[in-house]
Design a protein around this motif. Structure first.
Motif, PDB file in Angstrom:
ATOM      1  N   ASN A 122      73.158  -0.515  11.111  1.00  0.00           N
ATOM      2  CA  ASN A 122      73.273   1.019  11.037  1.00  0.00           C
ATOM      3  C   ASN A 122      71.896   1.252  11.219  1.00  0.00           C
ATOM      4  O   ASN A 122      71.516   2.299  11.806  1.00  0.00           O
ATOM      5  N   LYS A 123      71.226   0.705  10.304  1.00  0.00           N
ATOM      6  CA  LYS A 123      69.860   1.343  10.056  1.00  0.00           C
ATOM      7  C   LYS A 123      68.925   0.987  11.374  1.00  0.00           C
ATOM      8  O   LYS A 123      68.171   1.733  11.873  1.00  0.00           O
ATOM      9  N   THR A 124      69.331  -0.196  12.021  1.00  0.00           N
ATOM     10  CA  THR A 124      68.566  -0.818  13.135  1.00  0.00           C
ATOM     11  C   THR A 124      68.719   0.326  14.523  1.00  0.00           C
ATOM     12  O   THR A 124      67.963   0.827  15.212  1.00  0.00           O
ATOM     13  N   ILE A 125      70.418   0.874  14.542  1.00  0.00           N
ATOM     14  CA  ILE A 125      70.641   1.597  15.481  1.00  0.00           C
ATOM     15  C   ILE A 125      69.998   3.276  15.283  1.00  0.00           C
ATOM     16  O   ILE A 125      69.543   3.895  16.134  1.00  0.00           O
ATOM     17  N   ASP A 126      69.682   3.420  13.789  1.00  0.00           N
ATOM     18  CA  ASP A 126      69.300   4.733  13.446  1.00  0.00           C
ATOM     19  C   ASP A 126      67.726   4.690  13.969  1.00  0.00           C
ATOM     20  O   ASP A 126      67.424   5.998  14.059  1.00  0.00           O
ATOM     21  N   MET A 127      67.019   3.737  13.931  1.00  0.00           N
ATOM     22  CA  MET A 127      65.741   3.500  14.331  1.00  0.00           C
ATOM     23  C   MET A 127      65.545   3.947  15.989  1.00  0.00           C
ATOM     24  O   MET A 127      64.319   4.218  16.168  1.00  0.00           O
ATOM     25  N   LEU A 128      66.508   4.279  16.474  1.00  0.00           N
ATOM     26  CA  LEU A 128      66.437   4.826  17.937  1.00  0.00           C
ATOM     27  C   LEU A 128      66.436   6.348  18.114  1.00  0.00           C
ATOM     28  O   LEU A 128      66.645   6.755  19.334  1.00  0.00           O
ATOM     29  N   ARG A 129      66.921   7.204  17.124  1.00  0.00           N
ATOM     30  CA  ARG A 129      67.387   8.551  17.106  1.00  0.00           C
ATOM     31  C   ARG A 129      66.251   9.334  17.871  1.00  0.00           C
ATOM     32  O   ARG A 129      66.537   9.878  18.690  1.00  0.00           O
ATOM     33  N   TYR A 130      64.971   9.102  17.623  1.00  0.00           N
ATOM     34  CA  TYR A 130      63.838   9.669  18.368  1.00  0.00           C
ATOM     35  C   TYR A 130      63.750   9.399  19.614  1.00  0.00           C
ATOM     36  O   TYR A 130      63.574  10.144  20.526  1.00  0.00           O
TER      37      TYR A 130
ATOM     38  N   GLY B 199      65.030  13.605  29.198  1.00  0.00           N
ATOM     39  CA  GLY B 199      64.481  13.242  30.576  1.00  0.00           C
ATOM     40  C   GLY B 199      63.475  12.240  30.581  1.00  0.00           C
ATOM     41  O   GLY B 199      63.109  11.916  31.696  1.00  0.00           O
ATOM     42  N   ALA B 200      62.914  11.873  29.514  1.00  0.00           N
ATOM     43  CA  ALA B 200      61.761  10.926  29.530  1.00  0.00           C
ATOM     44  C   ALA B 200      62.317   9.459  29.792  1.00  0.00           C
ATOM     45  O   ALA B 200      63.437   9.161  29.479  1.00  0.00           O
ATOM     46  N   GLU B 201      61.496   8.747  30.319  1.00  0.00           N
ATOM     47  CA  GLU B 201      61.705   7.353  30.631  1.00  0.00           C
ATOM     48  C   GLU B 201      61.231   6.407  30.026  1.00  0.00           C
ATOM     49  O   GLU B 201      61.555   5.513  29.615  1.00  0.00           O
ATOM     50  N   TYR B 202      59.588   6.286  30.000  1.00  0.00           N
ATOM     51  CA  TYR B 202      59.092   5.541  29.212  1.00  0.00           C
ATOM     52  C   TYR B 202      58.282   6.143  28.083  1.00  0.00           C
ATOM     53  O   TYR B 202      57.302   6.740  27.990  1.00  0.00           O
ATOM     54  N   ILE B 203      58.850   5.587  26.867  1.00  0.00           N
ATOM     55  CA  ILE B 203      58.386   6.051  25.840  1.00  0.00           C
ATOM     56  C   ILE B 203      57.685   5.180  24.934  1.00  0.00           C
ATOM     57  O   ILE B 203      57.930   3.959  24.737  1.00  0.00           O
ATOM     58  N   ALA B 204      56.495   5.531  24.661  1.00  0.00           N
ATOM     59  CA  ALA B 204      55.404   4.643  24.010  1.00  0.00           C
ATOM     60  C   ALA B 204      55.535   5.147  22.519  1.00  0.00           C
ATOM     61  O   ALA B 204      55.297   6.257  22.074  1.00  0.00           O
ATOM     62  N   GLY B 205      55.738   4.165  21.756  1.00  0.00           N
ATOM     63  CA  GLY B 205      55.550   3.908  20.201  1.00  0.00           C
ATOM     64  C   GLY B 205      53.964   3.771  19.914  1.00  0.00           C
ATOM     65  O   GLY B 205      53.426   2.969  20.622  1.00  0.00           O
ATOM     66  N   ILE B 206      53.343   4.440  19.080  1.00  0.00           N
ATOM     67  CA  ILE B 206      52.048   4.245  18.723  1.00  0.00           C
ATOM     68  C   ILE B 206      51.639   4.477  17.044  1.00  0.00           C
ATOM     69  O   ILE B 206      52.176   5.154  16.381  1.00  0.00           O
ATOM     70  N   ASP B 207      50.899   3.138  16.826  1.00  0.00           N
ATOM     71  CA  ASP B 207      50.845   3.283  15.163  1.00  0.00           C
ATOM     72  C   ASP B 207      49.351   2.429  15.353  1.00  0.00           C
ATOM     73  O   ASP B 207      48.700   1.860  16.141  1.00  0.00           O
ATOM     74  N   GLU B 208      48.505   2.603  14.104  1.00  0.00           N
ATOM     75  CA  GLU B 208      47.424   1.963  13.967  1.00  0.00           C
ATOM     76  C   GLU B 208      47.354   1.167  12.309  1.00  0.00           C
ATOM     77  O   GLU B 208      48.372   1.392  11.620  1.00  0.00           O
TER      78      GLU B 208
ATOM     79  N   THR C 266      48.224  12.724  16.045  1.00  0.00           N
ATOM     80  CA  THR C 266      48.613  13.189  17.380  1.00  0.00           C
ATOM     81  C   THR C 266      47.392  12.553  18.147  1.00  0.00           C
ATOM     82  O   THR C 266      46.436  12.049  17.879  1.00  0.00           O
ATOM     83  N   VAL C 267      48.007  12.261  19.613  1.00  0.00           N
ATOM     84  CA  VAL C 267      46.897  11.679  20.244  1.00  0.00           C
ATOM     85  C   VAL C 267      46.141  12.612  21.357  1.00  0.00           C
ATOM     86  O   VAL C 267      47.241  13.423  21.904  1.00  0.00           O
ATOM     87  N   ASP C 268      45.031  12.416  21.644  1.00  0.00           N
ATOM     88  CA  ASP C 268      44.309  13.367  22.627  1.00  0.00           C
ATOM     89  C   ASP C 268      44.542  13.199  23.772  1.00  0.00           C
ATOM     90  O   ASP C 268      43.679  12.654  24.854  1.00  0.00           O
ATOM     91  N   LEU C 269      45.805  13.283  24.346  1.00  0.00           N
ATOM     92  CA  LEU C 269      46.267  13.126  25.688  1.00  0.00           C
ATOM     93  C   LEU C 269      47.108  14.043  26.156  1.00  0.00           C
ATOM     94  O   LEU C 269      48.122  14.470  25.647  1.00  0.00           O
ATOM     95  N   PRO C 270      47.183  14.385  27.529  1.00  0.00           N
ATOM     96  CA  PRO C 270      47.893  15.432  27.943  1.00  0.00           C
ATOM     97  C   PRO C 270      49.420  15.042  28.275  1.00  0.00           C
ATOM     98  O   PRO C 270      50.078  15.095  29.456  1.00  0.00           O
ATOM     99  N   ILE C 271      50.124  14.436  27.179  1.00  0.00           N
ATOM    100  CA  ILE C 271      51.419  13.716  27.538  1.00  0.00           C
ATOM    101  C   ILE C 271      52.382  14.270  26.261  1.00  0.00           C
ATOM    102  O   ILE C 271      51.695  14.363  25.028  1.00  0.00           O
ATOM    103  N   PRO C 272      53.566  14.801  26.504  1.00  0.00           N
ATOM    104  CA  PRO C 272      54.433  15.449  25.366  1.00  0.00           C
ATOM    105  C   PRO C 272      54.473  14.222  24.364  1.00  0.00           C
ATOM    106  O   PRO C 272      54.737  13.136  24.732  1.00  0.00           O
ATOM    107  N   GLN C 273      54.556  14.611  23.017  1.00  0.00           N
ATOM    108  CA  GLN C 273      54.576  13.584  22.216  1.00  0.00           C
ATOM    109  C   GLN C 273      55.123  14.392  20.922  1.00  0.00           C
ATOM    110  O   GLN C 273      55.041  15.579  20.613  1.00  0.00           O
ATOM    111  N   LEU C 274      55.526  13.340  19.772  1.00  0.00           N
ATOM    112  CA  LEU C 274      56.028  13.760  18.590  1.00  0.00           C
ATOM    113  C   LEU C 274      55.320  13.121  17.441  1.00  0.00           C
ATOM    114  O   LEU C 274      55.387  11.659  17.343  1.00  0.00           O
ATOM    115  N   SER C 275      54.851  13.509  16.542  1.00  0.00           N
ATOM    116  CA  SER C 275      54.586  13.112  15.417  1.00  0.00           C
ATOM    117  C   SER C 275      55.383  12.996  14.199  1.00  0.00           C
ATOM    118  O   SER C 275      56.127  13.824  13.937  1.00  0.00           O
ATOM    119  N   ILE C 276      55.380  11.699  13.755  1.00  0.00           N
ATOM    120  CA  ILE C 276      56.566  11.413  12.960  1.00  0.00           C
ATOM    121  C   ILE C 276      56.001  10.719  11.682  1.00  0.00           C
ATOM    122  O   ILE C 276      55.521   9.794  11.620  1.00  0.00           O
TER     123      ILE C 276
END
Length: 218
Positions: free
Chosen positions: A9-17, A25-34, A128-138
């Motif tokens: 259930n936790k693994t499935i929940d990891m896909l909610r965003y 309508g998004a097709e290619y979603i990039a996850g970003i971390d440092e 936030t990433v300084d690029l003109p791409i729709p994004q969500l900070s989590i």
């Protein structure tokens, strides 16, 4: 059985965003971390990962919660399954010049720009990433989004390997392979005894070396 169901259930929940972005309508979603933001030594490393739509990777989570062995295993799986992986690095000179937050954001931007597939949506770990791409900070995104968790693993393994295979050989007295540049007791003691190397973040060392002139090892 209950533990397995909870983990599933936790693994499935990891896909909610990701699901929310796909449904919009998004097709290619990039996850970003440092990784390496809180270190005294070395570059900050960011990763961006685009995974196939609907793919579930068991065990992907905040890289800090995983063992070295588990991270290495997942690293190989992510590199095999991902549609695209990008890595961005900001060096110590840049960190000291523009501050660690801005350097982390720049590394994230570089990671996205390295992707072979252009993302149309970004999920970012508390930034936030300084690029003109729709994004969500989590907040705590690496533990709540599979895409960000995957990026966390890629960034962590990449930087850990730099610590072990490059930086520790350059400066073996400092124990970089063990503490990865963080402010452990041994690391602080070696800094006081030997001084800072050119790869130590000068802007981070004031509290450790005090107001005295900070020696540098050349």
């Amino acid at each position: 059985m209950l533990d397995y169901e909870q983990e599933e259930n936790k693994t499935i929940d990891m896909l909610r965003y990701e699901r929310e972005a796909w449904e919009s309508g998004a097709e290619y979603i990039a996850g970003i971390d440092e990784v390496g933001r809180g270190c005294l030594f070395g570059d900050v490393v960011a990763a961006a990962v685009i995974l196939p739509k609907g793919l579930v990777l068991d065990g992907v989570n905040d890289s800090k919660k995983l063992s070295d062995k588990k991270r290495d295993l997942l690293y190989d799986i992510i590199m095999k399954e991902a549609l695209a992986v990008g890595v961005g690095i900001c060096d110590v000179e840049t960190i000291d010049r523009i501050n660690i937050r801005q350097a982390s954001r720049l590394a994230m931007k570089k990671a996205v720009e390295q992707l072979a597939v252009a993302p149309d949506h970004l999920l970012v770990d508390a930034e936030t990433v300084d690029l003109p791409i729709p994004q969500l900070s989590i907040i705590k995104g690496d533990a709540n989004s599979q895409s960000i968790g995957a990026a966390s693993i890629i960034a962590k393994v990449t930087r850990d390997r730099m610590c072990k295979e490059v930086w520790d050989e350059m400066y073996p007295e400092y124990g970089i392979a063990v503490h990865k540049g963080y402010a452990t007791k041994f690391h602080r003691e070696q800094l006081l005894a030997l001084g800072a190397t050119p790869m130590h973040r000068r802007s981070f060392l004031g509290k450790i070396l005090g107001e005295q002139e900070q020696p540098t090892l050349f």
